[in-house]
Motif scaffolding. Structure first.
Motif, short mmCIF file in Angstrom:
data_model
loop_
_atom_site.label_atom_id
_atom_site.label_comp_id
_atom_site.label_asym_id
_atom_site.label_seq_id
_atom_site.Cartn_x
_atom_site.Cartn_y
_atom_site.Cartn_z
N ALA A 163 0.82 -1.22 0.00
CA ALA A 163 0.00 0.00 0.00
C ALA A 163 0.84 1.26 0.00
N TYR A 209 -6.18 7.72 -1.96
CA TYR A 209 -5.57 7.52 -0.65
C TYR A 209 -6.56 7.94 0.44
N THR A 210 -6.60 7.14 1.50
CA THR A 210 -7.44 7.44 2.66
C THR A 210 -6.57 7.43 3.90
N ASN A 212 -6.36 7.60 8.01
CA ASN A 212 -6.97 7.48 9.32
C ASN A 212 -5.93 7.95 10.32
N VAL A 253 -2.97 5.17 9.91
CA VAL A 253 -3.10 4.10 8.92
C VAL A 253 -3.41 4.71 7.55
N THR A 255 -4.62 3.82 3.73
CA THR A 255 -5.24 2.84 2.84
C THR A 255 -5.16 3.37 1.41
N THR A 256 -4.54 2.59 0.54
CA THR A 256 -4.34 3.01 -0.85
C THR A 256 -5.23 2.19 -1.76
N SER A 257 -5.95 2.86 -2.66
CA SER A 257 -6.77 2.18 -3.66
C SER A 257 -5.98 2.09 -4.96
N GLN A 277 -8.19 -2.32 -2.54
CA GLN A 277 -7.77 -1.48 -1.43
C GLN A 277 -6.80 -2.23 -0.53
N PHE A 278 -5.69 -1.56 -0.20
CA PHE A 278 -4.64 -2.19 0.59
C PHE A 278 -4.18 -1.19 1.65
N SER A 279 -3.99 -1.68 2.88
CA SER A 279 -3.62 -0.81 4.00
C SER A 279 -2.17 -1.02 4.39
#
Length: 314
Positions: A163, A209-210, A212, A253, A255-257, A277-279
């Motif tokens: 990710a 990109y997400t 947290n 954290v 998380t990448t799509s 999606q991978f973290s």
């Protein structure tokens, strides 16, 4: 006599044109005489080619009509992959309900299909839904593109895609109330896998990109991965920065799509439906508080002042 000569000349030209047409048609018929394998990709979906599919009167299951069989069914039939929209595109929500086609005859794996029908010999008749989804265990397994297409998203999600990593400025400590700049270090990745005995090349490209931030605040998904700042600009607000309101240790954290494409046996690239999606592993950021005090003198003038060596802070 001149008129008769001209007429014979025109007649000869017509004969030549007719012979050319017949030879061309015969050549085209010969090229189509070899049965085509059902299930190959075309622009509008999956084709059955020259095969004639007939339903079993008892079970409703379809099979290829045997040569010489007299077909009394008033309809023609074709199949398309379940959830297939045409070309390399799929209905992503539909994929979550796709039929599993395993443990078929002689242990074969099949493909999930929807069957369509239309009246035979009716000009302008359109294909309409007949039945399905159901599993088709192709008697001609050479054409594996439909099976790969049906499984490629699961394969994509199970790849060891990295990710990316979380980078924070400043790190590993930051200050409460100050903007901490976060950015992702994510890259395109490529994989070679075997599916149904075929070589499949997969390219995974990060697209969203997400973040947290560990304190209940989530940013994204968004297209910006952020970027580094020179040290003299630390504390500035950026697209991916965050200001913590409390002190403590927080697990950040990322998380990448990823969007994927695949090619079979060095063929043209086809899009993988949806995104994977991978973290990344969590990164700890320690948030400290800052205290500002003003003093009228230094420790030389007042060795017992706060902050001087040996003086206990209140």
């Amino acid at each position: 006599m001149a008129y008769l000569g001209k007429a014979l000349t025109v007649l000869a030209c017509c004969v030549v044109l007719l012979m050319t047409f017949l030879l061309t048609a015969r050549a085209e018929d010969a090229s189509d005489s070899k049965p085509r394998i059902g299930g190959g990709f075309v622009n509008t979906g999956v084709r059955v080619g020259a095969d004639i599919w007939v339903p079993d009167p008892g079970t409703g299951e379809f099979s290829i009509a045997q040569p010489g069989t007299v077909n009394t069914d008033p309809n023609d039939y074709k199949y398309e992959l379940q959830c297939h929209l045409g070309g390399g595109e799929f209905n992503t929500p539909c994929l979550s309900t796709i039929v599993e086609c395993r443990n078929g005859p002689e242990g074969k794996e099949g493909i999930p299909v929807i069957w369509y029908s239309k009246p035979r010999g009716v000009p302008g008749a359109v294909w309409s839904f007949h039945s399905g989804p159901t599993c088709l265990y192709d008697a001609k397994p050479e054409d594996l593109l439909p099976r790969i297409a049906a499984e490629i998203q699961k394969q994509f999600q199970s790849l060891p895609i990295i990710a990316g990593s979380v980078v924070a400025q400043p790190s590993p400590h930051t200050l409460r109330g100050a903007e901490t700049n976060f950015y992702a270090d994510a890259r395109e990745q490529q994989f070679d896998v075997m599916m149904f005995g075929q070589k499949v090349h997969v390219i995974a490209t990060p697209v969203q990109y997400t973040w947290n931030y560990g304190d209940g605040v989530v940013l994204g998904p968004q297209q910006s991965m952020g970027g580094p700042l020179p040290q003299e600009r630390w504390g500035e607000k950026t697209r991916t920065s965050h200001a913590y309101t409390n002190t403590g240790d927080f697990q950040v954290v990322l998380t990448t799509s990823f969007r994927g494409t695949y090619s079979v046996n060095s063929g043209p690239p086809l899009p993988i439906p949806g995104q994977g999606q991978f973290s990344a592993p969590p990164q700890t950021i320690s948030v400290w508080r800052s205290i500002t005090r003003n003093y009228a003198d230094d420790c030389n003038q007042n060795p017992h002042g706060q902050g001087c060596p040996g003086v206990v802070a209140p």
